[in-house]
Enzyme design. Structure first.
Site, PDB file in Angstrom:
ATOM      1  N   HIS A  95      31.590  52.308  26.588  1.00 16.37           N
ATOM      2  CA  HIS A  95      31.313  52.986  25.326  1.00 16.37           C
ATOM      3  C   HIS A  95      30.080  52.379  24.677  1.00 16.37           C
ATOM      4  O   HIS A  95      29.586  51.324  25.108  1.00 16.37           O
ATOM      5  CB  HIS A  95      32.511  52.934  24.377  1.00 16.37           C
ATOM      6  CG  HIS A  95      33.058  51.560  24.137  1.00 16.37           C
ATOM      7  ND1 HIS A  95      32.406  50.604  23.426  1.00 16.37           N
ATOM      8  CD2 HIS A  95      34.211  50.984  24.535  1.00 16.37           C
ATOM      9  CE1 HIS A  95      33.128  49.508  23.379  1.00 16.37           C
ATOM     10  NE2 HIS A  95      34.223  49.695  24.058  1.00 16.37           N
TER      11      HIS A  95
HETATM   12  P1  TYD Z   1      38.560  49.690  23.034  1.00 17.52           P
HETATM   13  O1  TYD Z   1      37.487  49.161  22.147  1.00 17.52           O
HETATM   14  O2  TYD Z   1      38.519  51.136  23.375  1.00 17.52           O
HETATM   15  O3  TYD Z   1      38.574  48.810  24.338  1.00 17.52           O
HETATM   16  P2  TYD Z   1      38.004  49.182  25.769  1.00 17.52           P
HETATM   17  O4  TYD Z   1      36.859  50.129  25.561  1.00 17.52           O
HETATM   18  O5  TYD Z   1      37.547  47.881  26.324  1.00 17.52           O
HETATM   19  O6  TYD Z   1      39.142  49.780  26.505  1.00 17.52           O
HETATM   20  O7  TYD Z   1      39.950  49.365  22.356  1.00 17.52           O
HETATM   21  C1  TYD Z   1      41.168  49.645  23.007  1.00 17.52           C
HETATM   22  C2  TYD Z   1      42.192  50.046  21.959  1.00 17.52           C
HETATM   23  O8  TYD Z   1      42.401  48.984  21.032  1.00 17.52           O
HETATM   24  C3  TYD Z   1      41.799  51.261  21.159  1.00 17.52           C
HETATM   25  O9  TYD Z   1      42.926  52.134  21.072  1.00 17.52           O
HETATM   26  C4  TYD Z   1      41.506  50.765  19.780  1.00 17.52           C
HETATM   27  C5  TYD Z   1      42.216  49.440  19.689  1.00 17.52           C
HETATM   28  N1  TYD Z   1      41.412  48.452  18.949  1.00 17.52           N
HETATM   29  C6  TYD Z   1      41.776  48.101  17.664  1.00 17.52           C
HETATM   30  O10 TYD Z   1      42.766  48.608  17.099  1.00 17.52           O
HETATM   31  N2  TYD Z   1      41.034  47.158  16.996  1.00 17.52           N
HETATM   32  C7  TYD Z   1      39.937  46.566  17.549  1.00 17.52           C
HETATM   33  O11 TYD Z   1      39.279  45.713  16.911  1.00 17.52           O
HETATM   34  C8  TYD Z   1      39.567  46.960  18.881  1.00 17.52           C
HETATM   35  C9  TYD Z   1      38.381  46.372  19.558  1.00 17.52           C
HETATM   36  C10 TYD Z   1      40.338  47.896  19.542  1.00 17.52           C
END
Ligand code: TYD
Length: 135
Positions: free
Chosen positions: A51
């Site tokens: 992302h």
């Molecule tokens: P995400 O940033 O999409 O991680 P990746 O791209 O590495 O899979 O985050 C995964 C999930 O965690 C998403 O549903 C949102 C949640 N999240 C939070 O609630 N708070 C945060 O600070 C982060 C980074 C993620």
């Protein structure tokens, strides 16, 4: 503010009892710190979805183990391997990034300039390319 991903060598206090590194806001970060999160218990070889952020700027440290961060800036790809806890990768907003190739004991610490906000994410590479295509 810097708009290119860059590796930052963190301070190291060497000590026979165990080395120590640190990050202070405004010294090792170019931004006020609003959030920390960490990724852990990742099955070896796993990939996190890619992302980009519209506003969030971040610094990533491999506190333990190793992983690769693949960067796409709309034009070219670059891979940074983080495997030492005195290195940090600063990723500005507007950069597509994917973290992959986790070692089995890896911990990725992420220091972020913004609170979590789903609307700050660009999760679709085609939308990203349309927004950031230089041509
Ligand atoms: P995400 O940033 O999409 O991680 P990746 O791209 O590495 O899979 O985050 C995964 C999930 O965690 C998403 O549903 C949102 C949640 N999240 C939070 O609630 N708070 C945060 O600070 C982060 C980074 C993620």
């Amino acid at each position: 503010m810097n708009n290119e991903p860059r590796l930052i060598r963190l301070p190291i206090i060497p000590d026979n009892r165990g080395n120590l590194s640190f990050i202070e806001e405004g010294c090792q970060t170019s931004f006020p710190i609003q959030r920390l999160y960490w990724i852990y218990d990742v099955p070896g070889g796993e990939t996190r979805d890619g992302h980009a952020y519209k506003k969030n700027r971040e610094l990533i440290v491999a506190l333990s183990g190793s992983f690769d961060i693949e960067i796409f800036d709309g034009k070219g790809y670059q891979t940074f391997t983080l495997n030492r806890s005195y290195n940090a990768l600063e990723i500005p907003p507007g950069i597509w990034r994917e973290i992959n190739n986790f070692s089995s004991n890896a911990i990725a610490l992420v220091i972020a300039s913004e609170p979590y906000n789903e609307s700050d994410y660009i999760r679709d590479i085609e939308s990203y390319k349309q927004m950031y295509d230089a041509d």
